[in-house]
Design a protein around this motif. Structure first.
Motif, PDB file in Angstrom:
ATOM      1  N   GLY A  35       0.798  -1.220   0.000  1.00  0.00           N
ATOM      2  CA  GLY A  35       0.000   0.000   0.000  1.00  0.00           C
ATOM      3  C   GLY A  35       0.827   1.264   0.000  1.00  0.00           C
ATOM      4  N   PHE A  36       2.150   1.172   0.083  1.00  0.00           N
ATOM      5  CA  PHE A  36       3.022   2.345   0.153  1.00  0.00           C
ATOM      6  C   PHE A  36       3.125   3.020  -1.207  1.00  0.00           C
ATOM      7  CE2 PHE A  36       7.449   4.018  -0.272  1.00  0.00           C
ATOM      8  CZ  PHE A  36       7.347   5.059   0.632  1.00  0.00           C
ATOM      9  N   THR A  37       2.934   4.356  -1.250  1.00  0.00           N
ATOM     10  CA  THR A  37       2.935   5.090  -2.514  1.00  0.00           C
ATOM     11  C   THR A  37       4.108   6.049  -2.664  1.00  0.00           C
ATOM     12  OG1 THR A  37       1.574   6.898  -1.642  1.00  0.00           O
ATOM     13  CG2 THR A  37       0.419   5.002  -2.585  1.00  0.00           C
ATOM     14  N   GLY A  38       5.046   6.034  -1.727  1.00  0.00           N
ATOM     15  CA  GLY A  38       6.170   6.959  -1.793  1.00  0.00           C
ATOM     16  C   GLY A  38       7.195   6.576  -2.841  1.00  0.00           C
ATOM     17  N   SER A  39       8.283   7.366  -2.879  1.00  0.00           N
ATOM     18  CA  SER A  39       9.292   7.206  -3.932  1.00  0.00           C
ATOM     19  C   SER A  39      10.512   6.404  -3.506  1.00  0.00           C
ATOM     20  CB  SER A  39       9.755   8.582  -4.416  1.00  0.00           C
ATOM     21  OG  SER A  39      10.420   9.286  -3.370  1.00  0.00           O
ATOM     22  N   ASN A  40      10.545   5.920  -2.264  1.00  0.00           N
ATOM     23  CA  ASN A  40      11.693   5.138  -1.810  1.00  0.00           C
ATOM     24  C   ASN A  40      11.220   4.111  -0.785  1.00  0.00           C
ATOM     25  OD1 ASN A  40      14.407   4.352  -1.592  1.00  0.00           O
ATOM     26  ND2 ASN A  40      14.736   5.697   0.170  1.00  0.00           N
ATOM     27  N   GLY A  41      11.184   2.867  -1.214  1.00  0.00           N
ATOM     28  CA  GLY A  41      10.754   1.804  -0.318  1.00  0.00           C
ATOM     29  C   GLY A  41      11.076   0.445  -0.893  1.00  0.00           C
ATOM     30  N   ALA A  42      11.156  -0.534  -0.054  1.00  0.00           N
ATOM     31  CA  ALA A  42      11.398  -1.916  -0.460  1.00  0.00           C
ATOM     32  C   ALA A  42      10.859  -2.814   0.637  1.00  0.00           C
ATOM     33  CB  ALA A  42      12.892  -2.175  -0.680  1.00  0.00           C
ATOM     34  N   CYS A  43      10.712  -4.075   0.314  1.00  0.00           N
ATOM     35  CA  CYS A  43      10.299  -5.002   1.368  1.00  0.00           C
ATOM     36  C   CYS A  43      10.990  -6.350   1.205  1.00  0.00           C
ATOM     37  CB  CYS A  43       8.788  -5.168   1.434  1.00  0.00           C
ATOM     38  SG  CYS A  43       7.959  -5.575  -0.091  1.00  0.00           S
ATOM     39  N   LEU A  44      11.207  -6.976   2.317  1.00  0.00           N
ATOM     40  CA  LEU A  44      11.798  -8.298   2.386  1.00  0.00           C
ATOM     41  C   LEU A  44      10.711  -9.234   2.906  1.00  0.00           C
ATOM     42  CD1 LEU A  44      14.425 -10.026   2.201  1.00  0.00           C
ATOM     43  CD2 LEU A  44      14.805  -9.455   4.609  1.00  0.00           C
ATOM     44  N   VAL A  45      10.330 -10.185   2.085  1.00  0.00           N
ATOM     45  CA  VAL A  45       9.214 -11.078   2.412  1.00  0.00           C
ATOM     46  C   VAL A  45       9.744 -12.496   2.523  1.00  0.00           C
ATOM     47  CG1 VAL A  45       6.935 -11.903   1.730  1.00  0.00           C
ATOM     48  CG2 VAL A  45       7.657  -9.583   1.104  1.00  0.00           C
ATOM     49  N   ARG A  46       9.530 -13.120   3.660  1.00  0.00           N
ATOM     50  CA  ARG A  46       9.984 -14.489   3.882  1.00  0.00           C
ATOM     51  C   ARG A  46       8.832 -15.464   3.675  1.00  0.00           C
ATOM     52  NH1 ARG A  46      14.892 -14.963   7.497  1.00  0.00           N
ATOM     53  NH2 ARG A  46      14.186 -17.126   7.611  1.00  0.00           N
ATOM     54  N   ALA A  47       9.143 -16.606   3.135  1.00  0.00           N
ATOM     55  CA  ALA A  47       8.118 -17.630   2.915  1.00  0.00           C
ATOM     56  C   ALA A  47       7.530 -18.128   4.224  1.00  0.00           C
ATOM     57  CB  ALA A  47       8.713 -18.803   2.122  1.00  0.00           C
ATOM     58  N   ARG A  60       8.443   8.056   7.190  1.00  0.00           N
ATOM     59  CA  ARG A  60       8.163   7.352   8.444  1.00  0.00           C
ATOM     60  C   ARG A  60       6.649   7.323   8.718  1.00  0.00           C
ATOM     61  NH1 ARG A  60      11.282   6.707  13.094  1.00  0.00           N
ATOM     62  NH2 ARG A  60      12.795   8.193  12.233  1.00  0.00           N
ATOM     63  N   ASP A  61       6.025   8.489   8.739  1.00  0.00           N
ATOM     64  CA  ASP A  61       4.607   8.564   9.074  1.00  0.00           C
ATOM     65  C   ASP A  61       3.727   8.078   7.928  1.00  0.00           C
ATOM     66  OD1 ASP A  61       5.319   9.587  11.530  1.00  0.00           O
ATOM     67  OD2 ASP A  61       5.062  11.681  10.908  1.00  0.00           O
ATOM     68  N   GLN A  62       4.079   8.482   6.705  1.00  0.00           N
ATOM     69  CA  GLN A  62       3.274   8.085   5.553  1.00  0.00           C
ATOM     70  C   GLN A  62       3.225   6.572   5.401  1.00  0.00           C
ATOM     71  OE1 GLN A  62       4.253   9.956   1.761  1.00  0.00           O
ATOM     72  NE2 GLN A  62       3.564   8.149   0.633  1.00  0.00           N
ATOM     73  N   SER A  63       4.373   5.925   5.536  1.00  0.00           N
ATOM     74  CA  SER A  63       4.403   4.476   5.349  1.00  0.00           C
ATOM     75  C   SER A  63       3.585   3.765   6.419  1.00  0.00           C
ATOM     76  CB  SER A  63       5.845   3.962   5.340  1.00  0.00           C
ATOM     77  OG  SER A  63       6.492   4.216   6.575  1.00  0.00           O
ATOM     78  N   ALA A  64       3.679   4.245   7.665  1.00  0.00           N
ATOM     79  CA  ALA A  64       2.900   3.615   8.733  1.00  0.00           C
ATOM     80  C   ALA A  64       1.407   3.731   8.457  1.00  0.00           C
ATOM     81  CB  ALA A  64       3.250   4.250  10.073  1.00  0.00           C
ATOM     82  N   ALA A  65       0.972   4.908   8.005  1.00  0.00           N
ATOM     83  CA  ALA A  65      -0.452   5.117   7.726  1.00  0.00           C
ATOM     84  C   ALA A  65      -0.914   4.292   6.542  1.00  0.00           C
ATOM     85  CB  ALA A  65      -0.708   6.604   7.479  1.00  0.00           C
ATOM     86  N   GLU A  66      -0.113   4.264   5.475  1.00  0.00           N
ATOM     87  CA  GLU A  66      -0.529   3.555   4.266  1.00  0.00           C
ATOM     88  C   GLU A  66      -0.505   2.048   4.457  1.00  0.00           C
ATOM     89  OE1 GLU A  66       0.462   6.694   0.681  1.00  0.00           O
ATOM     90  OE2 GLU A  66       2.023   5.260   1.239  1.00  0.00           O
ATOM     91  N   LEU A  67       0.476   1.540   5.165  1.00  0.00           N
ATOM     92  CA  LEU A  67       0.505   0.103   5.430  1.00  0.00           C
ATOM     93  C   LEU A  67      -0.679  -0.304   6.306  1.00  0.00           C
ATOM     94  CD1 LEU A  67       3.358   0.328   4.171  1.00  0.00           C
ATOM     95  CD2 LEU A  67       4.137  -1.296   5.903  1.00  0.00           C
ATOM     96  N   ALA A  68      -1.001   0.513   7.293  1.00  0.00           N
ATOM     97  CA  ALA A  68      -2.134   0.202   8.157  1.00  0.00           C
ATOM     98  C   ALA A  68      -3.441   0.231   7.361  1.00  0.00           C
ATOM     99  CB  ALA A  68      -2.196   1.185   9.315  1.00  0.00           C
TER     100      ALA A  68
END
Length: 357
Positions: A35-47, A60-68
């Motif tokens: 759900g993150f819409t910013g210009s700098n982000g990545a995620c590490l997803v484990r099986a 910091r704040d935008q990502s927390a709000a969008e992920l929630a």
């Protein structure tokens, strides 16, 4: 039982492929998963279930709000300027990544992960209810804007002016932006598949090709209609009818379980029967979603089959250099065969050869 999240679906694909984790750095894929819409982000997803989202302090704040808001408030958020370094330090040995996006240094820092095989893109091919609703709204806005535009006078205005007018109408109707740069091509310019609007004035007798779309909640509409300014000439009617028949043949094959290549065969076969196949010089269709062009792409080389909830375009055309061209394009939802299975054309404005002023 709760529906699996997009991250859950990715974990399932990772488990099937025998990989422990994936590093996702394509921002479109990051948005799809988190759900993150910013210009700098990545995620590490484990099986095995863990997921870490990484971004810098600006978000910091935008990502927390969008992920929630996307139901991902249980994901650990790590704020750092060194996204890659943190991911590398926490990644298991058996890691896959979007290697086509990594430079050699980044690939080596991640300990040379294997290719991910477009796992997230595979998930994005079929849309959930939220995505379909956004796509449907984007298409509705697009059609409403076009219908209002062609109801007014066009002759004497420039291509660029009319294109901006259409884009403004989409914004006024609720679009967050245009889906892509509008292609508005009059007269001889309509024979150019991807023409940038100019200061050429629209004149009576012109074919007018408009390829455009609205964007809503990140999702893109894609529609093309071709009109005539004033009374249509016989040759204009002929090529418009041939394109419309070709598009209908292709649309009929956009059904669950049908080989993707069948739609290509049907549409091109129709153009061949009418004698115009050599004047069709572009691709026939593509998936639409968070990107205006995404998987699947309709081509004879595609070996897969269509699945319900896939959204893609069907856009045959005839292009006669120096004279004019016609393209008819719709955004289409492949539907569930248990509920009729008929292709659901989301861009449902008329495909008649309208004669407008």
């Amino acid at each position: 039982m709760a529906e699996p999240t997009r991250l859950d679906l990715l974990r399932g694909l990772l488990a099937e492929s025998g990989h422990a984790a994936m590093y996702v750095s394509d921002l479109v894929n990051v948005r799809y998963l988190t759900g993150f819409t910013g210009s700098n982000g990545a995620c590490l997803v484990r099986a095995d279930g863990e997921a870490v989202f990484l971004t810098d302090g600006r978000y910091r704040d935008q990502s927390a709000a969008e992920l929630a808001a996307a139901g991902n408030d249980d994901i650990e958020i790590v704020v750092t300027r060194d996204l890659l370094g943190v991911a590398a330090g926490r990644a298991p040995a058996d890691l896959v990544a979007e290697t086509h996006l990594l430079d050699v240094d980044s690939w080596q820092q991640l300990d040379r992960p294997e290719r991910s095989g477009r796992l997230v893109e595979r998930l994005r091919e079929t849309k959930d209810d939220t995505e379909i609703a956004a796509l449907r709204r984007a298409c509705e806005i697009s059609c409403q804007a076009l219908e209002a535009l062609v109801a007014g006078p066009l002759v004497g205005r420039t291509e660029r002016e009319v294109a901006r007018d259409l884009e403004w109408r989409m914004l006024e109707l609720g679009a967050e932006d245009k889906a892509f740069e509008t292609i508005l091509a009059a007269g001889e310019h309509s024979a150019i598949p991807h023409h940038d609007p100019t200061d050429r004035e629209l004149r009576r007798g012109d074919l007018l090709k408009i390829d455009f779309g609205a964007r809503v909640d990140g999702y893109h509409a894609d529609c093309t209609r071709t009109f005539v300014l004033g009374p249509a000439q016989d040759w204009q009617r002929e090529i418009h009818a041939a394109v419309r028949e070709s598009q209908a043949a292709g649309l009929d094959r956009l059904r669950d379980g049908v080989p993707v290549a069948d739609a290509n065969t049907a549409a091109r076969g129709s153009l061949e029967a009418s004698g115009w196949l050599d004047a069709f010089t572009t691709g026939l269709g593509h998936g639409v979603g968070l990107q205006i062009h995404e998987d699947p792409f309709i081509a004879s080389s595609h070996t897969g089959r269509l699945a319900s909830r896939t959204v893609l375009t069907m856009e045959p055309g005839i292009y006669l250099p120096g004279r004019g061209g016609v393209r008819i394009e719709d955004t289409v939802l492949v539907t569930d065969p248990d509920h009729g299975g008929e292709p659901d054309v989301l861009t449902d404005t008329t495909k008649e050869l309208l004669e407008i002023d």
